[in-house]
Design an enzyme around this catalytic site. Structure first.
Site, short mmCIF file in Angstrom:
data_model
loop_
_atom_site.label_atom_id
_atom_site.label_comp_id
_atom_site.label_asym_id
_atom_site.label_seq_id
_atom_site.Cartn_x
_atom_site.Cartn_y
_atom_site.Cartn_z
N LEU A 31 3.04 -9.16 -0.90
CA LEU A 31 2.46 -8.62 0.33
C LEU A 31 0.95 -8.55 0.20
O LEU A 31 0.42 -8.22 -0.85
CB LEU A 31 3.02 -7.22 0.61
N SER A 32 0.28 -8.91 1.29
CA SER A 32 -1.17 -8.86 1.33
C SER A 32 -1.59 -8.70 2.78
O SER A 32 -0.94 -9.26 3.68
CB SER A 32 -1.75 -10.17 0.77
N ASP A 55 -3.48 -7.04 -7.69
CA ASP A 55 -4.87 -7.35 -8.04
C ASP A 55 -5.07 -6.96 -9.50
O ASP A 55 -5.76 -5.99 -9.82
CB ASP A 55 -5.81 -6.58 -7.12
N ARG A 59 -3.93 -10.08 4.14
CA ARG A 59 -4.34 -11.40 4.64
C ARG A 59 -3.16 -12.29 5.03
O ARG A 59 -3.37 -13.33 5.66
CB ARG A 59 -5.21 -12.12 3.59
N HIS A 100 0.84 -1.21 0.00
CA HIS A 100 0.00 0.00 0.00
C HIS A 100 0.87 1.26 0.00
O HIS A 100 0.58 2.23 -0.70
CB HIS A 100 -0.87 0.06 1.26
P1 AMP Z 1 -6.46 -3.62 -0.46
O1 AMP Z 1 -6.34 -2.84 0.81
O2 AMP Z 1 -6.02 -5.04 -0.34
O3 AMP Z 1 -7.79 -3.44 -1.14
O4 AMP Z 1 -5.40 -2.98 -1.45
C1 AMP Z 1 -5.44 -1.60 -1.76
C2 AMP Z 1 -4.57 -1.37 -2.97
O5 AMP Z 1 -3.24 -1.78 -2.69
C3 AMP Z 1 -5.05 -2.19 -4.18
O6 AMP Z 1 -4.95 -1.40 -5.36
C4 AMP Z 1 -4.08 -3.33 -4.20
O7 AMP Z 1 -3.88 -3.88 -5.48
C5 AMP Z 1 -2.81 -2.66 -3.69
N1 AMP Z 1 -1.90 -3.66 -3.16
C6 AMP Z 1 -2.17 -4.63 -2.25
N2 AMP Z 1 -1.09 -5.42 -2.06
C7 AMP Z 1 -0.12 -4.95 -2.88
C8 AMP Z 1 1.22 -5.34 -3.17
N3 AMP Z 1 1.79 -6.38 -2.56
N4 AMP Z 1 1.91 -4.63 -4.09
C9 AMP Z 1 1.34 -3.57 -4.72
N5 AMP Z 1 0.09 -3.16 -4.49
C10 AMP Z 1 -0.64 -3.82 -3.60
#
Ligand code: AMP
Length: 282
Positions: A181-182, A147, A184, A34
Site C-alpha cells: 500500500l502506498s 520505507d 501514490r 498508515h
Molecule cells: P507516508 O505518509 O507515505 O510518509 O507514510 C507515513 C508512514 O507510514 C511511514 O512510516 C511509512 O513507512 C508508513 N507506511 C506507508 N505505507 C505503508 C505500508 N504499506 N505498510 C506499512 N507502513 C506504511
C-alpha cells in the site's frame, strides 16, 4: 480528537498530558498501512499524536510535491475513528518560516539506494523528523518497514543525536495480491497496477529462494530480473541485496539481509522490500 496546527498549541497541549506518548508521522492521504501504524501506536501508548505534513524538503525539484495526493477531511475522520488524541497539521511556513536554514543529515546511509536516486531526500526526511521529535517529545515513534531505508536512517539519527524516541518499525501492509500500500498507488492506471504486481512477486521469489537454501545474491538477482524484465511497463531503478542495517551490498547472504527495489511504473515511482527469511526489520 484535537487538531493542532501550530507548534505552540501542540506544545501546550502535550504539556498537560500524563502517561506515555506515541507519535505516527505521516504525509496524509491515509490508507490501511498508515492505520496499522496508528492502531499499533494506539495500543502501546496512553496518548497518541499523528502528524500530517507533506514535507516539501524531501521532494526533489522534479518530483511530485504539488501533485502529492491530499484529503485532510477524510484523514481526520479516519484518525478520529481510530481513537487518536491529537492530529498535528502544520502549514509549510509553520515548519519552515522565512529565513529557515538548518538541516539534519545522517552521513553515508542517506546517500545509498533511495538517496542515490533522490539526492537530498533523506536530508529533508531527517530534518523534518527531528523538528517533529523536538515539537513532540514522544516515547515511541512508529515508521513503516515499507520505507525500510527511512527506518534505518531515522534510527541512526536518534542514536547519534540522543533523541528520547524509541523508533518502532511496523511490517509492510499489502493488498491481497501483494502490492504494498502506498498513497501514490492512487495514480496507477489499472494496467500499471497490474504490472506493478511484479515488484512484490519478485521480492517474494527472492524470499522463497532464500527459504530453499539459496545464499548467492547473484542467483537471486538473476531470478528476480527474469520476472522484472518481462514487464515492459516497469522501468527498474535499482534492485539491491544488502545488509538490513548498513545497506551495504552483499554477495553471500547471511543473517539480516534485505532485498529492496525501486521502479517507475507508468508515471509512478514505487518502492518495496523484504527482509529475507520473512523477517521484520529490527
Ligand atoms: P507516508 O505518509 O507515505 O510518509 O507514510 C507515513 C508512514 O507510514 C511511514 O512510516 C511509512 O513507512 C508508513 N507506511 C506507508 N505505507 C505503508 C505500508 N504499506 N505498510 C506499512 N507502513 C506504511
Amino acid at each position: 480528537m484535537l487538531q493542532v496546527s501550530t507548534i505552540q498549541e501542540t506544545r501546550q497541549a502535550l504539556e498537560r498530558v500524563t502517561g506515555s506518548v506515541g507519535l505516527v508521522p505521516t504525509m496524509g492521504y491515509l490508507h490501511a498501512g498508515h492505520m496499522t501504524l496508528v492502531n499499533r501506536a494506539r495500543s502501546e501508548n496512553d496518548n497518541l499524536v499523528v502528524s500530517i505534513f507533506v514535507n516539501p524538503t524531501q521532494f526533489g525539484p522534479q518530483e511530485d510535491f504539488l501533485q502529492y495526493p491530499r484529503d485532510l477531511e477524510r484523514d481526520l475522520r479516519m484518525l478520529g475513528e481510530a481513537g487518536v488524541d491529537y492530529v498535528f497539521t502544520p502549514s509549510v511556513t509553520e515548519m519552515y518560516p522565512e529565513g529557515f536554514g538548518t538541516n539534519v543529515l545522517v552521513d553515508g546511509i542517506s546517500d545509498k539506494l533511495e538517496g542515490a536516486s533522490r539526492p537530498g531526500h533523506f536530508r529533508g526526511v531527517t530534518t523534518v523528523v527531528s523538528m517533529l521529535f523536538n515539537i513532540i517529545p514522544a516515547d515511541r515513534a512508529y515508521f513503516g518497514q515499507k520505507d525500510a531505508q527511512q527506518v534505518v536512517v531515522v534510527k541512526k539519527m536518534v542514536r547519534d543525536l540522543h533523541f528520547r524516541h524509541e523508533v518502532v518499525a511496523v511490517p509492510t501492509v499489502r493488498d491481497a495480491d501483494g502490492l504494498a500500500l502506498s498513497s501514490r498507488n492512487v495514480f496507477l492506471t489499472p494496467e500499471d497496477r497490474n504490472s506493478a504486481l511484479v515488484l512484490s512477486r519478485s521480492l517474494f521469489l527472492a524470499d522463497d529462494l532464500y527459504d530453499k537454501g539459496e545464499r548467492d545474491s547473484e542467483a537471486i538477482r538473476f531470478a528476480m530480473m527474469a520476472l522484472l524484465n518481462a514487464e515492459p511497463r516497469v522501468k527498474l531503478d535499482y534492485v539491491t541485496i544488502c545488509d538490513a542495517q548498513t545497506l551495504e551490498e552483499k554477495n553471500r547472504i547471511e543473517g539480516g539481509t534485505m532485498v529492496a527495489l525501486a521502479a517507475l511504473v507508468g508515471s509512478v515511482r514505487l518502492i518495496d522490500n523484504v527482509v529475507l527469511g520473512s523477517q521484520q526489520l529490527t
